[in-house]
Design an enzyme around this catalytic site. Structure first.
Site, PDB file in Angstrom:
ATOM      1  N   ASP A  35       0.589  -1.113   0.042  1.00 28.94           N
ATOM      2  CA  ASP A  35      -0.082   0.110  -0.073  1.00 28.94           C
ATOM      3  C   ASP A  35       0.815   1.196   0.250  1.00 28.94           C
ATOM      4  O   ASP A  35       0.391   2.195  -0.073  1.00 28.94           O
ATOM      5  CB  ASP A  35      -0.979  -0.102   1.120  1.00 28.94           C
ATOM      6  CG  ASP A  35      -0.389   0.078   2.424  1.00 28.94           C
ATOM      7  OD1 ASP A  35       0.778  -0.181   2.546  1.00 28.94           O
ATOM      8  OD2 ASP A  35      -1.193  -0.392   3.469  1.00 28.94           O
ATOM      9  N   GLU A  74       8.594  -4.690  10.419  1.00 30.16           N
ATOM     10  CA  GLU A  74       9.233  -3.475   9.927  1.00 30.16           C
ATOM     11  C   GLU A  74       9.676  -2.611  11.050  1.00 30.16           C
ATOM     12  O   GLU A  74       9.199  -2.479  12.143  1.00 30.16           O
ATOM     13  CB  GLU A  74       8.286  -2.732   9.071  1.00 30.16           C
ATOM     14  CG  GLU A  74       8.586  -1.452   8.735  1.00 30.16           C
ATOM     15  CD  GLU A  74       7.540  -0.821   7.568  1.00 30.16           C
ATOM     16  OE1 GLU A  74       6.690  -1.341   7.283  1.00 30.16           O
ATOM     17  OE2 GLU A  74       7.899   0.485   7.113  1.00 30.16           O
TER      18      GLU A  74
END
Ligand code: KIV
Length: 263
Positions: A43, A180
């Site tokens: 995204d 992440e």
């Protein structure tokens, strides 16, 4: 890779998995011709292609459009598509519809940020035959709650929460998990505890693989250089130089040349 089962094989053999984002047919074709294992239609497309300030602007329609383009460029490769902001937080049926649309657009699997509060969605998707990749640590869809794009899991309590979320994803049937922006030591610990592979971005070397955003890898944005993303090309400079060469050739009447003229 042609199948998500190869993620598990890589985890067992210790072979690091390489994933790159792609958003269009030409990027996908390049990835398919490369030695990279899998594509993520992230995204991040909302930011790096559409110029939005965060991934919050990605929609199911936007993700489907880019997923379909990527699939056309990489017909046989594992393509993971991001479930965009809120698409998995408004009930199981809505999440299943969004995931179904992404799968029909060409995804092999979907990626879902976080797990706490939508465990039922993850297990419903997995139970429906849709492979799910998790995403923990810095979850950019929560950028406002996190107060920015900051490293996560620094305190013992936050590290413990992340570890529990990772275990929960594995239990619910996720086939892999992106980590992440977490400290390398924590990423190594999570990786060691799971039997599914972790895919790191800004998470150090001790993960089951690495993912990079293609525009970071290619240096396409001269203004953005995260410390964890290695540039393999100074793409922005290369493109600007090529455009300048074109402009100068036109002004100098060197383009088109005889062989470029249609008689
Ligand atoms: O959207 C994206 O590109 C991602 C990667 C940063 C893992 O989720």
């Amino acid at each position: 890779m042609n199948s998500i089962l190869e993620f598990g094989q890589s985890r067992r053999s210790g072979r690091p998995i390489t994933v790159v984002t792609a958003y269009d047919v030409l990027q996908a074709r390049a990835a398919a011709e490369s030695q990279v294992d899998a594509i993520l239609v992230g995204d991040s497309v909302a930011m790096v292609v559409h110029g939005h300030p965060s991934t919050i602007n990605a929609t199911v329609e936007m993700m489907c459009l880019h997923t379909a383009a990527v699939r056309r460029g990489a017909p046989a490769m594992v393509v993971v598509a991001d479930m965009p902001f809120m698409s998995f937080r408004t009930g199981r049926e809505a999440a299943a519809r969004a995931a179904g649309a992404l799968m029909q657009a060409g995804a092999t699997a979907v990626k879902v940020e976080g797990v706490s509060g939508h465990e039922d969605v993850v297990s419903h998707l997995v139970g429906s035959g849709i492979p799910v990749m998790g995403h923990l640590g810095l979850t950019p869809q929560s950028v406002h709650q996190l107060g920015g794009h900051h490293v996560q899991g620094r305190t013992p309590a936050a590290a413990q929460r992340l570890l529990e979320d990772a275990r929960s994803l594995e239990r619910l049937g996720a086939f892999a998990c992106v980590l992440e922006c977490v400290p390398a030591e924590l990423a190594g610990r999570v990786t060691g505890e799971l039997s599914i592979p972790t895919i790191g971005i800004g998470a150090g070397p001790d993960t089951g693989g690495q993912v990079l955003v293609i525009t970071d890898l290619l240096g396409m944005d001269a203004t953005f250089r995260p410390r964890f993303a290695r540039r393999y090309l100074e793409g922005h400079g290369v493109v600007v130089s090529a455009l300048n060469a074109f402009a100068q050739d036109v002004r100098g009447r060197r383009f088109p040349a005889a062989e470029e003229v249609i008689a």
